[in-house]
Every structure is written in C-alpha cells, then in structure tokens.
Write a protein that holds these residues in place. Structure first.
Motif, PDB file in Angstrom:
ATOM      1  N   ARG A 253       4.148  19.554  16.254  1.00  0.00           N
ATOM      2  CA  ARG A 253       5.405  20.033  15.686  1.00  0.00           C
ATOM      3  C   ARG A 253       5.163  20.860  14.428  1.00  0.00           C
ATOM      4  O   ARG A 253       5.826  21.889  14.212  1.00  0.00           O
ATOM      5  CB  ARG A 253       6.307  18.831  15.366  1.00  0.00           C
ATOM      6  CG  ARG A 253       7.703  19.207  14.907  1.00  0.00           C
ATOM      7  CD  ARG A 253       8.518  17.969  14.635  1.00  0.00           C
ATOM      8  NE  ARG A 253       9.869  18.284  14.211  1.00  0.00           N
ATOM      9  CZ  ARG A 253      10.753  17.371  13.813  1.00  0.00           C
ATOM     10  NH1 ARG A 253      10.414  16.081  13.803  1.00  0.00           N
ATOM     11  NH2 ARG A 253      11.956  17.732  13.431  1.00  0.00           N
ATOM     12  N   THR A 254       4.223  20.459  13.591  1.00  0.00           N
ATOM     13  CA  THR A 254       3.914  21.228  12.390  1.00  0.00           C
ATOM     14  C   THR A 254       3.378  22.605  12.741  1.00  0.00           C
ATOM     15  O   THR A 254       3.757  23.616  12.138  1.00  0.00           O
ATOM     16  CB  THR A 254       2.892  20.460  11.530  1.00  0.00           C
ATOM     17  OG1 THR A 254       3.415  19.165  11.214  1.00  0.00           O
ATOM     18  CG2 THR A 254       2.598  21.202  10.249  1.00  0.00           C
ATOM     19  N   LEU A 257       6.333  24.789  14.062  1.00  0.00           N
ATOM     20  CA  LEU A 257       7.274  25.230  13.037  1.00  0.00           C
ATOM     21  C   LEU A 257       6.669  26.303  12.143  1.00  0.00           C
ATOM     22  O   LEU A 257       7.365  27.242  11.738  1.00  0.00           O
ATOM     23  CB  LEU A 257       7.721  24.030  12.194  1.00  0.00           C
ATOM     24  CG  LEU A 257       8.602  22.997  12.901  1.00  0.00           C
ATOM     25  CD1 LEU A 257       8.892  21.831  11.984  1.00  0.00           C
ATOM     26  CD2 LEU A 257       9.906  23.619  13.378  1.00  0.00           C
ATOM     27  N   TYR A 258       5.372  26.166  11.802  1.00  0.00           N
ATOM     28  CA  TYR A 258       4.779  27.113  10.868  1.00  0.00           C
ATOM     29  C   TYR A 258       4.302  28.384  11.573  1.00  0.00           C
ATOM     30  O   TYR A 258       4.664  29.489  11.171  1.00  0.00           O
ATOM     31  CB  TYR A 258       3.612  26.446  10.129  1.00  0.00           C
ATOM     32  CG  TYR A 258       3.073  27.286   8.992  1.00  0.00           C
ATOM     33  CD1 TYR A 258       3.668  27.245   7.735  1.00  0.00           C
ATOM     34  CD2 TYR A 258       1.987  28.119   9.183  1.00  0.00           C
ATOM     35  CE1 TYR A 258       3.192  28.022   6.704  1.00  0.00           C
ATOM     36  CE2 TYR A 258       1.499  28.899   8.155  1.00  0.00           C
ATOM     37  CZ  TYR A 258       2.097  28.849   6.911  1.00  0.00           C
ATOM     38  OH  TYR A 258       1.617  29.616   5.892  1.00  0.00           O
ATOM     39  N   LEU A 263       8.518  29.065   9.678  1.00  0.00           N
ATOM     40  CA  LEU A 263       8.947  28.429   8.446  1.00  0.00           C
ATOM     41  C   LEU A 263       7.801  28.422   7.444  1.00  0.00           C
ATOM     42  O   LEU A 263       6.625  28.448   7.818  1.00  0.00           O
ATOM     43  CB  LEU A 263       9.411  26.997   8.705  1.00  0.00           C
ATOM     44  CG  LEU A 263      10.583  26.801   9.672  1.00  0.00           C
ATOM     45  CD1 LEU A 263      10.947  25.330   9.732  1.00  0.00           C
ATOM     46  CD2 LEU A 263      11.782  27.624   9.263  1.00  0.00           C
ATOM     47  N   THR A 268       8.561  23.354   6.390  1.00  0.00           N
ATOM     48  CA  THR A 268       7.923  22.608   7.477  1.00  0.00           C
ATOM     49  C   THR A 268       7.722  21.150   7.092  1.00  0.00           C
ATOM     50  O   THR A 268       7.956  20.242   7.900  1.00  0.00           O
ATOM     51  CB  THR A 268       6.573  23.255   7.831  1.00  0.00           C
ATOM     52  OG1 THR A 268       6.794  24.619   8.201  1.00  0.00           O
ATOM     53  CG2 THR A 268       5.908  22.525   8.985  1.00  0.00           C
ATOM     54  N   GLU A 271      11.137  19.345   7.169  1.00  0.00           N
ATOM     55  CA  GLU A 271      11.671  19.096   8.515  1.00  0.00           C
ATOM     56  C   GLU A 271      10.875  18.028   9.241  1.00  0.00           C
ATOM     57  O   GLU A 271      11.429  17.292  10.069  1.00  0.00           O
ATOM     58  CB  GLU A 271      11.674  20.388   9.315  1.00  0.00           C
ATOM     59  CG  GLU A 271      12.394  20.272  10.640  1.00  0.00           C
ATOM     60  CD  GLU A 271      12.857  21.611  11.170  1.00  0.00           C
ATOM     61  OE1 GLU A 271      12.862  21.781  12.396  1.00  0.00           O
ATOM     62  OE2 GLU A 271      13.229  22.471  10.349  1.00  0.00           O
ATOM     63  N   THR A 272       9.581  17.920   8.962  1.00  0.00           N
ATOM     64  CA  THR A 272       8.758  16.883   9.586  1.00  0.00           C
ATOM     65  C   THR A 272       8.694  15.612   8.758  1.00  0.00           C
ATOM     66  O   THR A 272       7.945  14.695   9.110  1.00  0.00           O
ATOM     67  CB  THR A 272       7.331  17.404   9.813  1.00  0.00           C
ATOM     68  OG1 THR A 272       6.782  17.863   8.563  1.00  0.00           O
ATOM     69  CG2 THR A 272       7.328  18.550  10.807  1.00  0.00           C
ATOM     70  N   ALA A 279       1.594  18.108   5.196  1.00  0.00           N
ATOM     71  CA  ALA A 279       1.893  19.132   6.203  1.00  0.00           C
ATOM     72  C   ALA A 279       0.787  20.184   6.256  1.00  0.00           C
ATOM     73  O   ALA A 279       0.432  20.666   7.341  1.00  0.00           O
ATOM     74  CB  ALA A 279       3.235  19.787   5.889  1.00  0.00           C
TER      75      ALA A 279
END
Length: 410
Positions: A253-254, A257-258, A263, A268, A271-272, A279
C-alpha cells in the motif's frame, strides 16, 4: 551561536483563506515555491509545515509581499501531485525531493482507457490517471453548494471510481474484490455523505476506505476468494503483479500510494497510519524488493509508468453511480430493519422474563434435622414353617374354599 527565529506562520485555515483571497490555486503556489501541489495541500491541512526559505517565501506570498499572476502557465506533471524522486531515510528530511516536470513521462503513455459504463459518450481527451485526484480548482472548493447531494456524489464517483478500481486491483490482484471494495467504500461515503462532503479531501477519504476494505484479512475466509483469479495476459504485467502480491500489505500500500498515486511522504504516512520515517523505510524496502526481482524497475519513474500500465491493461469498469447509491440505500435499510428486529426481540425477551420471574422472595428450604425418640421401621423377616403352611392352605382353598372366602350365588 544564536539561532534566527523562524518567520511567524498563520494557521493552516488562515493560510488557505489568504491564498483564496488572492485568487491563487494550490498549483500556482507550488509553481512559485518550487514544490509539488501535494506539499502545499499538506501545509494547508496542517500535516506538515514549511521550513527555511520555503517558509519565508510562503509567508511573503500569502501576505501579498510577492505578487503572483493567478493561474500562471507552468508545466504540470502527468500525474497530479506526482512525487517519484528518491526517498530520504533521515527523519528530518521527511518529504522526498520532487523531480523536474520535464522528466515526467508524457500523459499519452499513461492514459488509461475510458470507462464506457460511467460515460457512454466520453469527451475527447485522456481519462484520469492511476493517481489522478481532483484538480487544484476543484480541490479548493470540492463540492459546489449549487449541486444536490445526488449530483455531488455522482460527480465524485464518476471522477474517482475508475482510477480507484485500478488502484485496488494492484493491491489485491483480484478484479471482483477491487470492484466490491470501491462500491462498499462509496456506499459508506453515501451513508455518511454530510461528513464526506465537508471533508477537505473527499477522494482521499474514499480511497483510504476502499484500500482498508480490500486489504481486510477476513476475505480469505470467503469461499469465492479462496481460488486465485486468472493472471494478466502479458508476461511482464504478470511478473510485476506477482512481485507486488508477495510484498506485505502495508509495504504494498505504501508503494502504491507514493509511486503509483503520487502522494508525498507525509500524506502516505498519514493514510497508512504510520510515522513518516516508518513510511520511508517501508517504501525503501518495497522498492528494493521490486528491483531485486525486476531490475528494470529500479528507477522510480519507470516503476510509476509500469504500475499505470498494469492497472490500465485490465480494462476494469466500475458500476454506475446510481447503482452504487441504490445499493447503499438498500444496505442501510437492511441494517436498520435488522436493528429494529433485534430491538423488538430484546424487548420481547425482557418482557417475558419480567412476566415469568417471581414477584416475591421465597426463602430456601432449611436443611433437614435428625428427630430422636421415633422407633426405627422394622422390615418383615422370613416366614416361619407355620406361616408358610397357612399361606399354602389359603392359596389352595381360595377357589373352592368356605363361603367367607368365595361367596356363592343364591
């Protein structure tokens, strides 16, 4: 050695008001300061604060000391808020350095296919990318007051759902689960629409909900999700998806998102639900794992391009917004009826208990006590010889015996 005090910075809400008072968008401020639009958005959300020369320039820009022409021309990256530069692992450098816009891949390479179910006659031009979010002008005023709730929800769904389905597919590798996760997220958004409509980032709210639902460990208990789905047809896409699915869910997921959505690192991490250094470490380990299996994706920009290609190649389509709203309303009705039925059963059980329960106190029986002076009960012993002879005689004379034993009819 004395330390120079930092320039006083207004509150995040005041920063946004000052920017809007000068008719400047977040993209205009980002172009003047040389940062990404996502960085300016995080400043106005209060997640991060500018430092050093960026802080001084930001304050001068908000106070009007530096004049800027609104909506000035400046090159924009292919993905809104894209940040694909190298990540600094040190905690004091939480935000990665943005790459020059000229090095970003052209939008024609990353544009996904249009979604015919949401828009039968799509207008010319590329569809939102894998990481596309609301434009700067739309983000400063996410939902117009002139729209009805149905129209505002449909506009948000039509803009975000196609890209969100592709993002969720990269997280899970399952097409049906990706569609279901997005529908459930938007159904929850419709159920809490007053809260979502007033949020600074409605698209981020829905995205976080969809990703959390898609990564729920309870899906493995469902029979329909025990068997794997067919992999992508292209060998390169299949290899990248296999590498992603072998990563831990939080790392996957990280990375998405990045490097996929675009993001910045603080957003990031928020959100995580992790710290910024955590992160950054997850992102570095995820990139290292991908580069070990696929050396050609060691460059972040190439990884970003490949993620967009894999997500767009599946031609995933989201349901229509009216269907999602209707499904959310039906689910809300079912839950309401279930809650009412459970309440009625609880009230009935309570009433039955009150009706059948004793209404006065009944003391328990006292334990028994020994009574003295009563002779014990004697059991009959064995019969003597005379008693046995008498019993045999009586048994033999019962039928034809004397009249006192068997009376005869006169």
């Amino acid at each position: 050695m004395t330390r120079t005090p930092e320039t006083p910075l207004p509150s995040p809400k005041e920063c946004r008001r000052l920017r809007e008072a000068q008719s400047l968008s977040q993209a205009d401020v980002a172009a003047v300061l040389g940062v990404t639009r996502a960085t300016v958005r995080s400043w106005e959300n209060g997640r991060t604060t500018p430092r050093g020369t960026n802080r001084d320039a930001y304050v001068r820009l908000l106070t009007g000391a530096q004049k800027v022409t609104p909506h000035q021309e400046h090159p924009a990256p292919a993905l809104v808020g894209a940040a694909t530069g190298p990540v600094q692992a040190s905690p004091d450098r939480a935000e990665p350095a943005p790459e020059p816009p000229s090095e970003t891949p052209p939008a024609s390479e990353l544009a996904p296919e249009p979604d015919p179910e949401l828009d039968p006659d799509p207008p010319p031009g590329p569809e939102p990318e894998l990481g596309s979010e609301l434009s700067p002008e739309a983000e400063s005023e996410p939902l117009s007051p002139s729209l009805t709730p149905d129209q505002a929800f449909d506009a948000l769904y039509a803009f975000c759902a196609p890209a969100l389905v592709r993002q969720t597919y990269l997280l899970t590798g399952r097409r049906e689960l990706a569609r279901e996760s997005v529908e459930c997220a938007f159904q929850l958004a419709w159920y809490r629409w007053p809260e979502v409509a007033m949020d600074r980032d409605p698209a981020g709210w829905v995205r976080a909900t969809a990703h959390e639902f898609a990564l729920s460990p309870w899906h493995r208990l469902r029979p329909r999700h025990r068997n794997p789905e067919p992999p992508p047809a292209a060998p390169a896409d299949r290899a990248l998806l296999d590498v992603l699915l072998q990563l831990p869910p939080v790392y996957r997921r990280t990375l998405l998102l990045y490097d996929g959505v675009g993001l910045d690192l603080p957003e990031t991490a928020a959100e995580t639900e992790a710290s910024t250094p955590a992160a950054a470490n997850r992102l570095l380990h995820a990139r290292e794992a991908v580069a070990t299996r696929l050396p050609e994706l060691a460059e972040p920009k190439e990884l970003h391009r490949r993620l967009a290609e894999v997500a767009s190649a599946e031609r995933l389509h989201a349901a229509k917004p009216t269907t999602v709203r209707w499904g959310g309303e039906q689910r809300a009705r079912r839950w309401t009826r279930a809650a009412i039925a459970f309440t009625v059963v609880l009230i009935g059980a309570t009433t039955l208990t009150l009706r059948t329960a004793p209404d006065h106190y009944e003391p328990p029986l006292a334990p028994g006590a020994t009574v003295h002076g009563v002779p014990p009960r004697v059991a009959p012993g064995p019969l003597s010889a005379e008693q046995l002879a008498l019993r045999a005689k009586l048994k033999g004379e019962t039928v034809s015996g004397p009249e006192r034993l068997v009376p005869e009819a006169g």
